[in-house]
Design a protein around this motif. Structure first.
Motif, PDB file in Angstrom:
ATOM      1  N   ASN A 100      63.463 -16.931 -75.555  1.00  0.00           N
ATOM      2  CA  ASN A 100      64.091 -15.589 -75.257  1.00  0.00           C
ATOM      3  C   ASN A 100      63.957 -14.681 -76.829  1.00  0.00           C
ATOM      4  N   HIS A 101      63.114 -15.240 -77.625  1.00  0.00           N
ATOM      5  CA  HIS A 101      63.280 -14.315 -78.900  1.00  0.00           C
ATOM      6  C   HIS A 101      62.633 -13.133 -78.700  1.00  0.00           C
ATOM      7  N   PRO A 102      62.824 -12.183 -79.498  1.00  0.00           N
ATOM      8  CA  PRO A 102      62.114 -10.712 -78.781  1.00  0.00           C
ATOM      9  C   PRO A 102      60.547 -10.730 -79.736  1.00  0.00           C
ATOM     10  N   ILE A 103      60.315 -11.528 -80.721  1.00  0.00           N
ATOM     11  CA  ILE A 103      59.302 -11.621 -81.322  1.00  0.00           C
ATOM     12  C   ILE A 103      58.253 -12.589 -80.725  1.00  0.00           C
ATOM     13  N   ASP A 104      56.890 -12.102 -80.578  1.00  0.00           N
ATOM     14  CA  ASP A 104      56.009 -12.929 -79.920  1.00  0.00           C
ATOM     15  C   ASP A 104      54.564 -12.740 -80.690  1.00  0.00           C
ATOM     16  N   LYS A 105      53.698 -13.613 -80.290  1.00  0.00           N
ATOM     17  CA  LYS A 105      52.293 -13.194 -80.991  1.00  0.00           C
ATOM     18  C   LYS A 105      51.577 -11.831 -80.736  1.00  0.00           C
TER      19      LYS A 105
ATOM     20  N   ALA B 253      67.136 -24.936 -77.935  1.00  0.00           N
ATOM     21  CA  ALA B 253      68.383 -24.471 -77.603  1.00  0.00           C
ATOM     22  C   ALA B 253      68.954 -23.167 -78.241  1.00  0.00           C
ATOM     23  N   GLY B 254      68.076 -22.573 -78.886  1.00  0.00           N
ATOM     24  CA  GLY B 254      68.481 -21.374 -79.615  1.00  0.00           C
ATOM     25  C   GLY B 254      69.176 -21.347 -80.964  1.00  0.00           C
ATOM     26  N   LEU B 255      69.089 -22.722 -81.351  1.00  0.00           N
ATOM     27  CA  LEU B 255      69.844 -23.154 -82.590  1.00  0.00           C
ATOM     28  C   LEU B 255      69.383 -22.736 -84.208  1.00  0.00           C
ATOM     29  N   GLY B 256      68.084 -22.028 -83.931  1.00  0.00           N
ATOM     30  CA  GLY B 256      67.294 -21.745 -85.059  1.00  0.00           C
ATOM     31  C   GLY B 256      65.818 -21.607 -84.890  1.00  0.00           C
ATOM     32  N   ILE B 257      65.109 -21.478 -85.985  1.00  0.00           N
ATOM     33  CA  ILE B 257      63.528 -21.462 -85.899  1.00  0.00           C
ATOM     34  C   ILE B 257      63.104 -22.300 -86.844  1.00  0.00           C
ATOM     35  N   SER B 258      61.881 -22.601 -86.548  1.00  0.00           N
ATOM     36  CA  SER B 258      61.725 -23.818 -87.488  1.00  0.00           C
ATOM     37  C   SER B 258      59.936 -23.703 -87.764  1.00  0.00           C
ATOM     38  N   PHE B 259      59.398 -24.254 -88.860  1.00  0.00           N
ATOM     39  CA  PHE B 259      57.942 -24.374 -89.078  1.00  0.00           C
ATOM     40  C   PHE B 259      57.371 -25.910 -88.603  1.00  0.00           C
ATOM     41  N   GLU B 260      56.368 -25.972 -88.053  1.00  0.00           N
ATOM     42  CA  GLU B 260      55.594 -27.251 -87.829  1.00  0.00           C
ATOM     43  C   GLU B 260      54.249 -26.911 -88.215  1.00  0.00           C
ATOM     44  N   PRO B 261      53.442 -28.063 -88.386  1.00  0.00           N
ATOM     45  CA  PRO B 261      51.866 -27.789 -88.561  1.00  0.00           C
ATOM     46  C   PRO B 261      51.230 -27.527 -87.178  1.00  0.00           C
ATOM     47  N   VAL B 262      50.309 -27.093 -86.899  1.00  0.00           N
ATOM     48  CA  VAL B 262      49.612 -26.909 -85.748  1.00  0.00           C
ATOM     49  C   VAL B 262      49.476 -28.189 -85.060  1.00  0.00           C
ATOM     50  N   SER B 263      49.217 -29.222 -85.753  1.00  0.00           N
ATOM     51  CA  SER B 263      48.921 -30.759 -85.118  1.00  0.00           C
ATOM     52  C   SER B 263      50.369 -31.122 -84.580  1.00  0.00           C
ATOM     53  N   SER B 264      51.373 -30.779 -84.875  1.00  0.00           N
ATOM     54  CA  SER B 264      52.597 -31.446 -84.539  1.00  0.00           C
ATOM     55  C   SER B 264      52.880 -31.054 -82.935  1.00  0.00           C
TER      56      SER B 264
ATOM     57  N   ILE C 265      59.189 -23.313 -75.655  1.00  0.00           N
ATOM     58  CA  ILE C 265      59.520 -22.269 -76.759  1.00  0.00           C
ATOM     59  C   ILE C 265      58.349 -21.615 -77.070  1.00  0.00           C
ATOM     60  N   LYS C 266      58.519 -20.426 -77.936  1.00  0.00           N
ATOM     61  CA  LYS C 266      57.336 -19.735 -78.392  1.00  0.00           C
ATOM     62  C   LYS C 266      56.687 -20.160 -79.583  1.00  0.00           C
ATOM     63  N   ILE C 267      55.504 -19.962 -79.701  1.00  0.00           N
ATOM     64  CA  ILE C 267      54.744 -20.422 -81.128  1.00  0.00           C
ATOM     65  C   ILE C 267      53.864 -19.244 -81.643  1.00  0.00           C
ATOM     66  N   ILE C 268      54.052 -18.970 -82.895  1.00  0.00           N
ATOM     67  CA  ILE C 268      53.085 -18.133 -83.415  1.00  0.00           C
ATOM     68  C   ILE C 268      52.411 -18.673 -84.680  1.00  0.00           C
ATOM     69  N   GLU C 269      51.109 -18.783 -84.490  1.00  0.00           N
ATOM     70  CA  GLU C 269      50.198 -19.388 -85.854  1.00  0.00           C
ATOM     71  C   GLU C 269      50.261 -18.326 -87.010  1.00  0.00           C
ATOM     72  N   LEU C 270      50.757 -19.065 -88.013  1.00  0.00           N
ATOM     73  CA  LEU C 270      50.523 -18.078 -89.203  1.00  0.00           C
ATOM     74  C   LEU C 270      49.168 -18.523 -90.107  1.00  0.00           C
TER      75      LEU C 270
END
Length: 293
Positions: free
Chosen positions: A172-177, A235-246, A254-259
């Motif tokens: 439900n985060h307002p930001i997406d790709k 659960a909406g308790l924060g946002i997080s980083f992961e490598p694409v491979s994860s 969840i939503k994902i945006i590739e940086l």
């Protein structure tokens, strides 16, 4: 210096009692005392301070025991490898890895190893970066695979793959790709990070993504488990980083945006102790020449 003398020093260092150590070694106490004295004379250093009641290691003794344990472990591995070769088996390797490695390159590496060196047994252990450093230095691991490790000077390493980072957001985060502009849009967010103690270099890289965008991250949760991080984001308790491979092979709501447009990258890296190269020459030759297909 005999193997029996070395074993005697190690056992005495653990028991700190000549009677109990002699019983453990299945020899009489005077024989143990002679062995320790002979070894100290050969080395030219006192390993134990002893009187009628107490036995304790000297600083020289502490160093000797630490290195002796490594050598005894090495001899035990040599014994097992020799038996395996005699019985027609290729042997056993201990491999440490982080989550993203298993999601991408490690299965392919294991398939290649099994094809090139039939019969070799791999013992797999999911471990954070710090624990891998220690296990490699103590010869408890043969090979480690980690993301952005700070490789100690006495280990060797090779970067096998470079990934972009992702930012993970609740559904439900307002930001997406589609409306994402740059990373500064997350300046007021709460973040889920790995712990600094378990991977300081990796955490520093994640922090630098935020700092380059003009803010310091507000970290509200720490976890070294990728799956736990996914669930916290869900659960909406924060946002997080992961490598694409994860995220390969995972489906989470969840939503994902590739940086793609940041300088920081996830480096999937192989590490090893060069002392191990002589024990598994074919394996290390294969891995050092291995490339992502």
């Amino acid at each position: 210096m005999t193997l029996q003398q070395i074993k005697s020093v190690v056992v005495l260092s653990e028991k700190l009692n000549f009677t109990r150590a002699a019983e453990e070694l299945n020899i009489v106490q005077p024989a143990l005392s002679r062995q320790i004295k002979q070894l100290e004379d050969q080395i030219g250093a006192i390993l134990f301070i002893r009187d009628k009641r107490n036995v304790k290691l000297t600083p020289a003794g502490q160093h000797f025991v630490k290195e002796a344990k490594k050598q005894l472990a090495q001899l035990e591995r040599l014994k097992k490898q020799t038996i395996n070769i005699h019985n027609g088996h290729a042997g056993e390797i201990n491999i440490g890895f982080t989550h993203s490695i298993m999601q991408t390159i490690l299965p392919e590496i294991l398939k290649t190893i099994n094809y090139q060196i039939p019969g070799i047994k791999a013992v797999l252990k999911e471990m954070n970066n710090r624990d891998q450093y220690l296990a490699l230095q103590q010869n408890e691991l043969d090979i480690g695979f980690a993301t952005n490790p700070m490789v100690p000077f006495n280990l060797k390493s090779k970067v096998l793959r470079i990934d972009n980072f992702l930012i993970l957001l609740p559904e439900n985060h307002p930001i997406d790709k589609h409306n994402y502009t740059d990373f500064s849009v997350f300046s007021n967010e709460e973040f889920i990070f790995p712990s600094v103690a378990d991977g300081p270099n990796y955490v520093h890289i994640l922090e630098s993504i935020c700092i380059d965008a003009g803010f310091a991250p507000k970290i509200v949760h720490e976890t070294d488990s990728a799956s736990t991080s996914f669930r916290l984001v869900e659960a909406g308790l924060g946002i997080s980083f992961e490598p694409v491979s994860s995220l390969q092979g995972h489906e989470f709501p969840i939503k994902i945006i590739e940086l793609k447009n940041i300088k920081q990258k996830a480096q999937l890296t192989m590490m090893w102790n060069p002392e191990r190269e002589t024990e598994y020459p074919l394996l290390f030759e294969l891995l050092k020449n291995w490339a992502v297909s």
